[in-house]
Write a protein that holds these residues in place. Structure first.
Motif, mmCIF file in Angstrom:
data_model
loop_
_atom_site.group_PDB
_atom_site.id
_atom_site.type_symbol
_atom_site.label_atom_id
_atom_site.label_comp_id
_atom_site.label_asym_id
_atom_site.label_seq_id
_atom_site.Cartn_x
_atom_site.Cartn_y
_atom_site.Cartn_z
ATOM 1 N N LEU A 1 -41.456 -42.089 7.485
ATOM 2 C CA LEU A 1 -41.339 -42.041 8.952
ATOM 3 C C LEU A 1 -39.885 -41.807 9.376
ATOM 4 C CD1 LEU A 1 -43.679 -44.904 10.193
ATOM 5 C CD2 LEU A 1 -43.750 -42.529 10.947
ATOM 6 N N ARG B 1 -39.025 -38.222 8.788
ATOM 7 C CA ARG B 1 -39.633 -37.368 9.818
ATOM 8 C C ARG B 1 -38.849 -37.476 11.132
ATOM 9 N NH1 ARG B 1 -42.460 -39.127 14.785
ATOM 10 N NH2 ARG B 1 -43.512 -37.270 15.528
ATOM 11 N N THR C 1 -45.862 -35.928 23.816
ATOM 12 C CA THR C 1 -46.513 -34.823 23.100
ATOM 13 C C THR C 1 -47.865 -35.217 22.496
ATOM 14 O OG1 THR C 1 -45.419 -35.398 21.027
ATOM 15 C CG2 THR C 1 -44.284 -33.800 22.440
ATOM 16 N N GLY C 2 -48.121 -36.505 22.409
ATOM 17 C CA GLY C 2 -49.387 -36.950 21.811
ATOM 18 C C GLY C 2 -49.226 -37.283 20.340
ATOM 19 N N ALA C 3 -48.018 -37.039 19.793
ATOM 20 C CA ALA C 3 -47.797 -37.324 18.366
ATOM 21 C C ALA C 3 -47.980 -38.816 18.080
ATOM 22 C CB ALA C 3 -46.400 -36.888 17.954
ATOM 23 N N ALA D 1 -50.148 -40.803 19.385
ATOM 24 C CA ALA D 1 -51.578 -41.066 19.188
ATOM 25 C C ALA D 1 -51.990 -40.653 17.778
ATOM 26 C CB ALA D 1 -52.393 -40.310 20.222
ATOM 27 N N ASP D 2 -51.415 -39.547 17.307
ATOM 28 C CA ASP D 2 -51.739 -39.069 15.972
ATOM 29 C C ASP D 2 -51.239 -40.064 14.920
ATOM 30 O OD1 ASP D 2 -52.794 -37.218 14.187
ATOM 31 O OD2 ASP D 2 -50.854 -36.251 13.893
ATOM 32 N N LEU D 3 -50.048 -40.614 15.148
ATOM 33 C CA LEU D 3 -49.485 -41.562 14.187
ATOM 34 C C LEU D 3 -50.293 -42.859 14.171
ATOM 35 C CD1 LEU D 3 -45.653 -41.156 14.967
ATOM 36 C CD2 LEU D 3 -46.935 -40.082 13.122
ATOM 37 N N THR D 4 -50.672 -43.320 15.362
ATOM 38 C CA THR D 4 -51.399 -44.598 15.414
ATOM 39 C C THR D 4 -52.876 -44.440 15.038
ATOM 40 O OG1 THR D 4 -51.677 -44.266 17.771
ATOM 41 C CG2 THR D 4 -49.907 -45.719 17.105
ATOM 42 N N MET D 5 -53.312 -43.208 14.899
ATOM 43 C CA MET D 5 -54.678 -42.942 14.431
ATOM 44 C C MET D 5 -54.801 -43.334 12.957
ATOM 45 S SD MET D 5 -57.215 -41.683 15.969
ATOM 46 C CE MET D 5 -56.689 -40.567 17.239
ATOM 47 N N SER D 6 -53.657 -43.358 12.287
ATOM 48 C CA SER D 6 -53.645 -43.715 10.867
ATOM 49 C C SER D 6 -53.553 -45.249 10.738
ATOM 50 C CB SER D 6 -52.434 -43.072 10.192
ATOM 51 O OG SER D 6 -51.267 -43.723 10.635
ATOM 52 N N PRO D 7 -53.784 -45.761 9.523
ATOM 53 C CA PRO D 7 -53.740 -47.230 9.383
ATOM 54 C C PRO D 7 -52.328 -47.812 9.328
ATOM 55 C CG PRO D 7 -54.481 -46.194 7.344
ATOM 56 C CD PRO D 7 -54.269 -45.087 8.305
ATOM 57 N N VAL D 8 -51.330 -47.051 9.709
ATOM 58 C CA VAL D 8 -49.948 -47.557 9.657
ATOM 59 C C VAL D 8 -49.760 -48.652 10.710
ATOM 60 C CG1 VAL D 8 -48.963 -45.870 11.270
ATOM 61 C CG2 VAL D 8 -47.534 -46.832 9.504
ATOM 62 N N LYS E 1 -52.700 -55.644 22.953
ATOM 63 C CA LYS E 1 -53.617 -54.549 22.599
ATOM 64 C C LYS E 1 -54.882 -55.102 21.946
ATOM 65 C CE LYS E 1 -53.616 -50.091 20.363
ATOM 66 N NZ LYS E 1 -53.075 -49.335 19.246
ATOM 67 N N LYS E 2 -54.666 -56.141 21.093
ATOM 68 C CA LYS E 2 -55.815 -56.727 20.399
ATOM 69 C C LYS E 2 -56.662 -57.549 21.371
ATOM 70 C CE LYS E 2 -53.756 -56.707 15.851
ATOM 71 N NZ LYS E 2 -52.861 -57.394 14.965
ATOM 72 N N GLN F 1 -57.581 -46.458 19.458
ATOM 73 C CA GLN F 1 -56.444 -46.161 20.331
ATOM 74 C C GLN F 1 -56.482 -46.975 21.620
ATOM 75 O OE1 GLN F 1 -53.983 -43.408 19.712
ATOM 76 N NE2 GLN F 1 -54.769 -44.159 17.779
ATOM 77 N N THR G 1 -58.397 -50.457 23.633
ATOM 78 C CA THR G 1 -59.220 -51.656 23.463
ATOM 79 C C THR G 1 -60.454 -51.538 24.353
ATOM 80 O OG1 THR G 1 -57.915 -52.715 25.158
ATOM 81 C CG2 THR G 1 -57.356 -53.244 22.888
ATOM 82 N N PHE H 1 -57.335 -33.248 17.781
ATOM 83 C CA PHE H 1 -57.178 -33.462 19.217
ATOM 84 C C PHE H 1 -57.365 -32.153 19.987
ATOM 85 C CE2 PHE H 1 -54.875 -36.837 17.154
ATOM 86 C CZ PHE H 1 -55.105 -37.937 17.950
ATOM 87 N N VAL I 1 -51.089 -32.004 18.238
ATOM 88 C CA VAL I 1 -50.135 -33.108 18.400
ATOM 89 C C VAL I 1 -49.158 -33.163 17.233
ATOM 90 C CG1 VAL I 1 -51.595 -34.546 19.861
ATOM 91 C CG2 VAL I 1 -51.830 -34.689 17.396
ATOM 92 N N TYR J 1 -51.044 -42.465 5.153
ATOM 93 C CA TYR J 1 -52.249 -42.936 4.458
ATOM 94 C C TYR J 1 -51.938 -43.303 3.006
ATOM 95 C CZ TYR J 1 -54.606 -40.938 8.490
ATOM 96 O OH TYR J 1 -54.996 -40.656 9.771
#
Lengths: 299, 306
Positions: free
Chosen positions: A7, A10, A97-99, A101-108, A298-299, B53, B55, B83, B87, B105
């Motif tokens: 990360l 990047r 940019t939405g990046a 959302a892409d990053l948090t889509m992963s299990p990181v 968030k949780k 993404q 809740t 998407f 993105v 991952y």
């Protein structure tokens, strides 16, 4: 750990490859250089001479070294903060940019993402600031070099500390931003305003009493003073060596914020270091707590 | 066939706006599932909740048998998302982008190179690897988006309006890739779209309107239930068509007659064989289903047609 390293790689790459972000971060130092070339250099020179008793002659090399040191310290004092803000804008850009959302889509983990932004922003800012330091050292070597090895080492420590401070501060501020408009607004305010309130464009000693008292609560005041003290220590030592009166030298030190007071009390260099250390620790703690709070929410 | 996505009583509100209300549906393993609705119907909210993404206010989401509330990291590994808008980092190369995303991952070094090689073959990416994403054409970027979504070999590919704004050739290419994936890897595809012809290819369709399910079923079920069949009759005059006693309209070179269902069409043909020499029978379109179900016509941007 490998995920964090990836990360950081990047984020750092993105900062240097995104020309808009990179060049925006250089606007404030560029403004300072233009101001210096047009009139600030003469202002520094004149205000120094005004503080000297009549009839005293200062060698040209010493004068150039002194003025150059003042420019150098001002340049770094602002760059460490403004570059940190700009490089850390990546965390906002990613939302735009939405990046993100892409990053948090992963299990990181989101804490890994937050740490990634902090570390990469610190690295990018350090690279830019050390490059600027190198250029300034070359300039000082040409016009008048009065720095010892210890001075150079302390300047490096100052930069590390102020960059860490700038990155921690920008991490907190940028957490609340989410649009391109907000990036521009905060970027403009920081670029235009920080140079004034940290005493880079104009010494704080020349401000009104109330403003001076307010700014004595700002860690930026001590950050500028630390760098200025270390970049001018050699020049002041040379002034003493050629027999300039100590009162006159102290007057200059006070006038250009090398001696800073907190409600009438002199602040030592160690106290300035302590202020910055504590500020970094507090800001980092706030950044971590904000991230924890957001995750829980968030949780 | 077992369910790979199970959504039960899902609800989500944004202040006074009820984005999703008591939504329940299933997606079976290996199927192409289409989620239809106008902009603001609740499609993206559902996907965002599904992907962790956003809740939710209530309900449960199970991905591949795992409750998302209990093991979000596991469910995230089963989902690959393309998407609506790319993105990826436009300033970085395709390789840099894929490498940085794969790392999230835990895919590094040789494992990454191996997966990259597979995706290069599947999506014809070899020539693009060292090019900056921002300089790719729309179609090339879409291929890279799909590669990113497939990096971690997910079980479900979520396509969020993937063909919006793409030219017909790129759309065709994208659907070719999706079709190959389904055949070769038995991948489940969860598609949101407002292109009715794409939904018509799905195995199962859910139509969502104002956060609630308005209709669901296979495209054939939906057409049978919500639309009429049409017989287009050629080489006859209007008087002859009128004699059939069915609603009709004039179309190029013939007449389009509306009948309730295929059985009625068959009976009509048997009753008037002399008229039915040159004809064709077609089912209603998904547009008709959508209009009948929601009372809305969807425009090219996914909005509601005035």
């Amino acid at each position: 750990m490998k995920i964090l390293a990836s990360l950081v790689k990047r984020n750092t790459k993105l900062f240097f490859k995104d020309k808009g972000m990179f060049f925006t971060s250089l606007i404030t130092p560029a403004i300072l250089l233009v101001l210096y070339a047009t009139f600030l250099g003469n202002v520094y020179r004149d205000s120094f001479m005004m503080g000297m008793p009549e009839g005293v002659t200062i060698p040209e090399k010493l004068l150039d070294g002194f003025v150059g040191g003042q420019l150098f310290s001002s340049l770094l004092a602002v760059s460490c903060i403004t570059v940190a803000f700009c490089s850390n804008f990546l965390m906002v850009q990613d939302k735009v940019t939405g990046a993100r959302a892409d990053l948090t889509m992963s299990p990181v983990k989101s804490s890994t993402l937050a740490l990634g932004y902090y570390i990469s922003s610190t690295i990018a800012t350090l690279i830019v600031c050390f490059a600027a330091t190198l250029v300034c050292f070359v300039y000082l070597a040409i016009v008048g070099w009065y720095l010892s090895v210890l001075d150079v080492a302390l300047i490096i420590v100052d930069i590390l500390l102020v960059v860490t401070f700038g990155t921690a501060l920008s991490s907190i501020v940028n957490m609340f931003l989410s649009s391109q408009g907000q990036i521009s607004a905060v970027g403009s305010i920081v670029s235009a305003g920080y140079g004034f309130i940290c005493g880079a464009y104009m010494p704080i000693s020349q401000f009104g009493n109330t403003l001076q008292k307010v700014l004595s609560f700002s860690p930026g005041t001590y950050a500028t003073s630390l760098i200025r003290n270390h970049s001018l220590r050699g020049a002041f030592a040379e002034m003493e060596a050629i027999g300039l009166p100590t009162e006159a030298i102290d007057g200059v030190k006070m006038a250009i914020d090398c001696n800073v007071q907190f409600f009438g009390h002199d602040v030592s260099l160690w106290a300035m270091f302590a202020v910055l250390f504590i500020s970094v620790a507090v800001l980092l703690a706030v950044y971590i707590l904000l991230n924890v709070y957001r995750n829980k929410k968030k949780k | 066939m077992e369910n790979i996505i199970e959504i039960s009583h899902l609800s989500k509100s944004f202040k006074d706006v009820k984005a999703v209300q008591d939504l329940s549906f299933r997606v079976k393993k290996g199927e192409l599932f289409a989620f239809l609705g106008v902009n603001g119907a609740g499609k993206s909210t559902t996907i965002s909740i599904m992907c962790g993404q956003l809740t939710k206010d209530g309900g449960t989401v199970k991905i591949n048998g795992v409750n998302q509330d209990e093991h979000a990291d596991t469910t995230k590994r089963d989902l690959g998302v393309v998407f609506q808008n790319s993105v990826l980092d436009k300033a970085l190369t395709v390789r840099d982008n894929l490498e940085s995303r794969a790392a999230l991952y835990g895919i590094f070094g040789e494992a990454f190179e191996k997966r990259l090689a597979q995706l290069c073959v599947l999506l014809d990416l070899s020539d693009l690897l060292n090019r900056t994403v921002g300089k790719l054409s729309g179609g090339q970027r879409r291929r890279v988006d799909i590669a990113r979504a497939l990096l971690h070999e997910p079980k479900i590919l979520v396509l969020d309006e993937p063909t919006t704004g793409l030219d017909p050739q790129t759309r065709k290419l994208l659907w070719g890739v999706v079709s190959d994936l389904r055949k070769q890897e038995n991948m489940t595809v969860f598609l949101t779209t407002h292109y009715m012809e794409e939904a018509a290819e799905a195995d199962y369709v859910v139509v969502i309107d104002a956060g609630k399910i308005a209709a669901e079923g296979t495209p054939l079920d939906l057409k049978n239930e919500y639309t009429a069949d049409f017989i287009t009759l050629y080489g006859v005059d209007e008087e002859q068509v009128k004699s059939l006693g069915k609603p009709y309209e004039k179309v190029t070179d013939g007449y389009r007659i509306s009948v309730t269902n295929t059985a009625e069409a068959t009976s009509l043909i048997q009753k008037y064989p002399q008229l039915f020499v040159d004809y064709e029978i077609v089912k209603g379109k998904m547009d008709d289903v959508f209009l009948a179900v929601t009372g809305k016509k969807i425009n090219g941007n996914g909005g509601e047609e005035a």
